[in-house]
Design a protein around this motif. Structure first.
Motif, PDB file in Angstrom:
ATOM      1  N   UNK A 141      49.379  35.464  42.265  1.00 40.84           N
ATOM      2  CA  UNK A 141      48.731  34.258  41.780  1.00 40.84           C
ATOM      3  C   UNK A 141      47.491  33.904  42.608  1.00 40.84           C
ATOM      4  N   UNK A 142      47.349  34.489  43.802  1.00 38.41           N
ATOM      5  CA  UNK A 142      46.173  34.203  44.612  1.00 38.41           C
ATOM      6  C   UNK A 142      44.915  34.830  44.018  1.00 38.41           C
ATOM      7  N   UNK A 143      45.106  35.810  43.149  1.00 31.93           N
ATOM      8  CA  UNK A 143      43.966  36.452  42.504  1.00 31.93           C
ATOM      9  C   UNK A 143      43.572  35.656  41.274  1.00 31.93           C
ATOM     10  N   UNK A 144      42.287  35.705  40.935  1.00 32.26           N
ATOM     11  CA  UNK A 144      41.847  35.107  39.674  1.00 32.26           C
ATOM     12  C   UNK A 144      42.348  36.003  38.538  1.00 32.26           C
ATOM     13  N   UNK A 145      42.612  35.419  37.363  1.00 28.01           N
ATOM     14  CA  UNK A 145      43.181  36.215  36.266  1.00 28.01           C
ATOM     15  C   UNK A 145      42.160  37.135  35.617  1.00 28.01           C
ATOM     16  N   UNK A 146      42.683  38.183  34.971  1.00 23.17           N
ATOM     17  CA  UNK A 146      41.885  38.991  34.054  1.00 23.17           C
ATOM     18  C   UNK A 146      41.837  38.223  32.742  1.00 23.17           C
ATOM     19  N   UNK A 147      40.663  37.926  32.233  1.00 20.66           N
ATOM     20  CA  UNK A 147      40.513  37.204  30.973  1.00 20.66           C
ATOM     21  C   UNK A 147      40.421  38.211  29.830  1.00 20.66           C
TER      22      UNK A 147
ATOM     23  N   UNK B   8      38.561  37.117  37.344  1.00 17.50           N
ATOM     24  CA  UNK B   8      38.004  38.256  38.059  1.00 17.50           C
ATOM     25  C   UNK B   8      37.218  39.162  37.133  1.00 17.50           C
ATOM     26  N   UNK B   9      37.607  39.147  35.849  1.00 18.58           N
ATOM     27  CA  UNK B   9      37.049  40.115  34.902  1.00 18.58           C
ATOM     28  C   UNK B   9      37.305  39.617  33.484  1.00 18.58           C
ATOM     29  N   UNK B  10      36.446  39.997  32.548  1.00 19.25           N
ATOM     30  CA  UNK B  10      36.626  39.662  31.137  1.00 19.25           C
ATOM     31  C   UNK B  10      36.675  40.957  30.328  1.00 19.25           C
ATOM     32  N   UNK B  11      37.685  41.054  29.457  1.00 20.09           N
ATOM     33  CA  UNK B  11      37.828  42.208  28.576  1.00 20.09           C
ATOM     34  C   UNK B  11      37.692  41.738  27.131  1.00 20.09           C
ATOM     35  N   UNK B  12      36.685  42.238  26.446  1.00 19.85           N
ATOM     36  CA  UNK B  12      36.483  41.890  25.047  1.00 19.85           C
ATOM     37  C   UNK B  12      37.296  42.800  24.152  1.00 19.85           C
ATOM     38  N   UNK B  13      38.289  42.229  23.479  1.00 17.89           N
ATOM     39  CA  UNK B  13      39.127  43.020  22.578  1.00 17.89           C
ATOM     40  C   UNK B  13      39.286  42.323  21.248  1.00 17.89           C
ATOM     41  N   UNK B  14      38.245  41.596  20.819  1.00 16.65           N
ATOM     42  CA  UNK B  14      38.370  40.767  19.618  1.00 16.65           C
ATOM     43  C   UNK B  14      37.827  41.430  18.359  1.00 16.65           C
TER      44      UNK B  14
ATOM     45  N   UNK C  99      44.442  53.297  29.592  1.00 16.36           N
ATOM     46  CA  UNK C  99      43.499  53.753  30.616  1.00 16.36           C
ATOM     47  C   UNK C  99      43.028  52.599  31.492  1.00 16.36           C
ATOM     48  N   UNK C 100      42.547  51.519  30.869  1.00 12.28           N
ATOM     49  CA  UNK C 100      42.056  50.393  31.649  1.00 12.28           C
ATOM     50  C   UNK C 100      43.180  49.750  32.446  1.00 12.28           C
ATOM     51  N   UNK C 101      44.358  49.641  31.847  1.00 15.03           N
ATOM     52  CA  UNK C 101      45.502  49.081  32.555  1.00 15.03           C
ATOM     53  C   UNK C 101      45.884  49.911  33.770  1.00 15.03           C
ATOM     54  N   UNK C 102      45.836  51.231  33.619  1.00 17.74           N
ATOM     55  CA  UNK C 102      46.171  52.102  34.757  1.00 17.74           C
ATOM     56  C   UNK C 102      45.155  51.954  35.890  1.00 17.74           C
ATOM     57  N   UNK C 103      43.880  51.903  35.541  1.00 15.74           N
ATOM     58  CA  UNK C 103      42.846  51.754  36.570  1.00 15.74           C
ATOM     59  C   UNK C 103      42.980  50.429  37.310  1.00 15.74           C
ATOM     60  N   UNK C 104      43.281  49.362  36.584  1.00 15.77           N
ATOM     61  CA  UNK C 104      43.464  48.058  37.217  1.00 15.77           C
ATOM     62  C   UNK C 104      44.724  48.033  38.071  1.00 15.77           C
ATOM     63  N   UNK C 105      45.762  48.688  37.592  1.00 21.67           N
ATOM     64  CA  UNK C 105      47.010  48.755  38.362  1.00 21.67           C
ATOM     65  C   UNK C 105      46.805  49.514  39.665  1.00 21.67           C
ATOM     66  N   UNK C 106      46.127  50.647  39.580  1.00 22.43           N
ATOM     67  CA  UNK C 106      45.871  51.447  40.773  1.00 22.43           C
ATOM     68  C   UNK C 106      45.017  50.700  41.788  1.00 22.43           C
ATOM     69  N   UNK C 107      44.135  49.813  41.286  1.00 26.00           N
ATOM     70  CA  UNK C 107      43.268  49.042  42.172  1.00 26.00           C
ATOM     71  C   UNK C 107      43.917  47.750  42.638  1.00 26.00           C
ATOM     72  N   UNK C 108      45.103  47.425  42.086  1.00 25.96           N
ATOM     73  CA  UNK C 108      45.757  46.169  42.425  1.00 25.96           C
ATOM     74  C   UNK C 108      45.082  44.965  41.799  1.00 25.96           C
ATOM     75  N   UNK C 109      44.331  45.196  40.723  1.00 17.06           N
ATOM     76  CA  UNK C 109      43.547  44.146  40.081  1.00 17.06           C
ATOM     77  C   UNK C 109      42.107  44.592  39.979  1.00 17.06           C
ATOM     78  N   UNK C 110      41.219  43.649  39.675  1.00 16.66           N
ATOM     79  CA  UNK C 110      39.807  44.025  39.537  1.00 16.66           C
ATOM     80  C   UNK C 110      39.211  44.436  40.871  1.00 16.66           C
ATOM     81  N   UNK C 111      38.340  45.435  40.798  1.00 15.54           N
ATOM     82  CA  UNK C 111      37.495  45.765  41.935  1.00 15.54           C
ATOM     83  C   UNK C 111      36.243  46.456  41.412  1.00 15.54           C
TER      84      UNK C 111
END
Length: 410
Positions: A4-10, A178-184, A357-369
Motif C-alpha cells: 500500500x506504500x506504493x502508488x497504484x497502477x491505474x 505510478x503508471x497508467x494503462x489504457x485498455x479501453x 506480458x505486462x503483468x509479468x514485467x511489473x511483477x518482476x519489478x515489484x511494481x512500476x519502474x
C-alpha cells in the motif's frame, strides 16, 4: 492489498485485457485501480463467444490463481467432434473442403494477403476451447471488485513530478498513480494521447450482428464450429459463425450464440446508428437470412431479439503496431493498442498475451519502474504486428475489405 506504500497502477477500461492485467497485479500484491465508463458489468451486451488459441490459454493460465483458473476452465466449452465445418446457407450442403472464393486479389507481392495465410486456432487436447465474452469477463473481475470505479470515463491523462493522473470526462482527476494503462478499446483516448495519434483504428466498412437462440434452434447442426456462407446476396457476401458444445446441446434452457458478418454495404443500421440493439438489429438479421436453408434458418427465426446487437469491423494499420515515443509511465493493451478484424479469432488471444506480458514485467519489478513500458512495447509489437497482419490478410478474403492510410478511422 499489500504494498500500500506504493502508488497504484491505474487501469482505464474494464475489458478482458484490463481485467486480466488486474488479476496479475492482484496476485503480485501490486496496488491498482480500474476506471470504467459503464455503470456496471451488465450495463451493455457482452458480445460474442470467443475461441481461445493455445497461446491465449497459456497466457490466461499463467496469470490466474489455481482456483480462478479452475473457475475459468470450467466455464469454457470444449468442442471436438466435427471440429470446423462450413455450410452453404442456401442449400444447406457441406462446403468444408471447397476453396473459399477470394473477394480481393493482391495487386503486388507486398500486399498483406499475399504474406499471411489463415491461422489455425489450435487449443488443447484436440479440442476447440471457447467461452462467452461475458462469462470470461466475470471470471476476470472476480476479486477485483473493491478496486473498480464504475461510471468513470477516462478522456486523457496528465503526468506529475512522480507519477500520472487519469483525467475523466467531467474534468475531475484520479488519485496519483505510478503508471497508467489504457485498455479501453478502439476508442481509447489514452492510446491517442500517448502515441501522439500514431495508433489508428480504421473502419473497414464491414459490419456484423451478434445474436443468440435456444439450443433447440441448432438441431440441424451438431457439435463443432460452424461457418455458414451465403454467396447469393447481390450486395455482397454474408456469413455466420457459431460454436456448439456437446455437453449443453440437449438443454433447451441454454442459449448458443452466433455472430453474423457482411461485406461493406451489406449490413446497414437505421440512420447508420450502430449503437441500436435488440429488435432493430434482429429485424435486419432475419431479413438477410430469410432465404437460408431450413437447416440453419431457425438460428435467426428463433433468436432472442433483445440480445441482438450490431458491431463494426475495425482494424489497426495493416502493417502492424506503429512505433511511438515511449512514455515510461503510460502504455496501452488490447484493442487500444491493436484492433483486429474477427477473421481467425486472433484479437482476444493477442489481448490476453498483452496482459500476461505486462503483468509479468511489473511483477518482476515489484511494481512500476523505469523501462517497464519500453520493454513491454518492444516485445508486444513483434507478436501483435504479426497478428494484425494475419487478421487483415484473412479479412481481405472473408469480408472483402481493403484499407490504407486514407481510409476512415473511428
Amino acid at each position: 492489498m499489500a504494498s500500500e506504500s506504493r502508488k497504484p497502477i491505474l487501469i482505464s477500461g474494464s475489458g478482458l485485457a484490463s481485467l486480466l492485467l488486474a488479476q496479475s497485479l492482484r496476485q503480485a500484491n501490486i496496488p491498482f485501480l480500474i476506471f470504467e465508463r459503464d455503470a456496471s458489468i451488465s450495463f451493455r451486451a457482452q458480445g460474442y463467444r470467443l475461441r481461445l488459441s493455445a497461446e491465449g490459454l497459456e497466457a490466461i493460465e499463467s496469470v490466474l490463481s489455481p482456483e480462478t483458473w479452475k473457475m475459468f476452465w470450467d466455464k469454457c466449452g470444449k468442442t471436438g467432434g466435427m471440429g470446423f465445418a462450413a455450410l452453404d446457407a442456401i442449400t444447406g450442403e457441406d462446403i468444408t473442403n471447397e476453396p473459399e472464393k477470394p473477394t480481393y486479389k493482391p495487386e503486388k507481392p507486398s500486399d498483406p494477403e499475399s504474406k499471411n495465410q489463415p491461422l489455425a486456432l489450435a487449443s488443447r487436447d484436440g479440442k476447440i476451447v471457447g467461452i462467452a465474452r461475458g462469462d470470461m469477463r466475470k471470471v476476470f473481475l472476480d476479486g477485483c471488485e473493491p478496486y473498480m470505479h464504475w461510471s468513470h470515463n477516462v478522456t486523457g491523462y496528465e503526468l506529475t513530478d512522480s507519477g500520472v493522473r487519469a483525467i475523466f470526462a467531467d474534468g475531475s482527476k484520479s488519485v496519483e498513480g505510478d503508471m497508467l494503462v489504457g485498455g479501453e478499446g478502439i476508442y481509447s483516448k489514452v492510446a491517442k494521447q500517448v502515441s501522439d495519434g500514431k495508433i489508428k483504428t480504421y473502419d473497414t466498412g464491414a459490419r456484423g450482428i451478434h445474436g443468440q437462440a435456444s439450443t433447440t434452434a441448432f438441431k440441424g447442426l451438431g457439435e463443432g464450429v460452424w461457418r455458414i456462407a451465403d454467396e447469393s446476396n447481390p450486395k455482397g457476401r454474408v456469413f455466420a459463425i457459431t460454436n456448439l458444445r456437446p455437453d449443453e446441446m440437449n438443454d433447451p434452457n441454454i442459449n448458443f450464440g452466433w455472430t453474423m458478418g457482411g461485406q461493406p454495404g451489406v449490413i446497414q443500421a437505421p440512420n447508420d446508428n450502430y449503437s441500436i440493439v435488440g429488435v432493430e438489429a434482429a429485424k435486419i438479421a432475419k431479413e438477410l437470412t430469410k432465404n437460408w436453408h431450413p437447416r440453419v434458418r431457425p438460428l435467426f427465426t428463433e433468436m432472442v431479439e433483445s440480445e441482438a446487437a450490431f458491431w463494426k469491423i475495425t482494424c489497426s494499420t495493416p502493417t502492424g503496431v506503429p512505433e511511438w515515443k515511449n512514455e515510461p509511465r503510460v502504455t496501452v493493451i488490447g484493442d487500444a493498442a491493436h484492433s483486429m478484424t474477427p477473421a481467425g479469432g486472433i484479437g482476444a488471444n493477442t489481448a490476453v498475451r498483452d496482459s500476461a506480458l505486462l503483468g509479468r514485467l511489473l511483477t518482476e519489478a515489484g511494481g512500476w519502474k523505469e523501462g517497464v513500458t519500453a520493454a513491454y512495447e518492444k516485445e508486444m509489437r513483434v507478436y501483435a504486428s504479426e497478428a494484425v497482419k494475419g487478421s487483415y490478410g484473412m479479412a481481405t478474403k472473408q469480408f472483402g475489405v481493403v484499407i490504407d492510410e486514407n481510409s476512415p478511422t473511428v
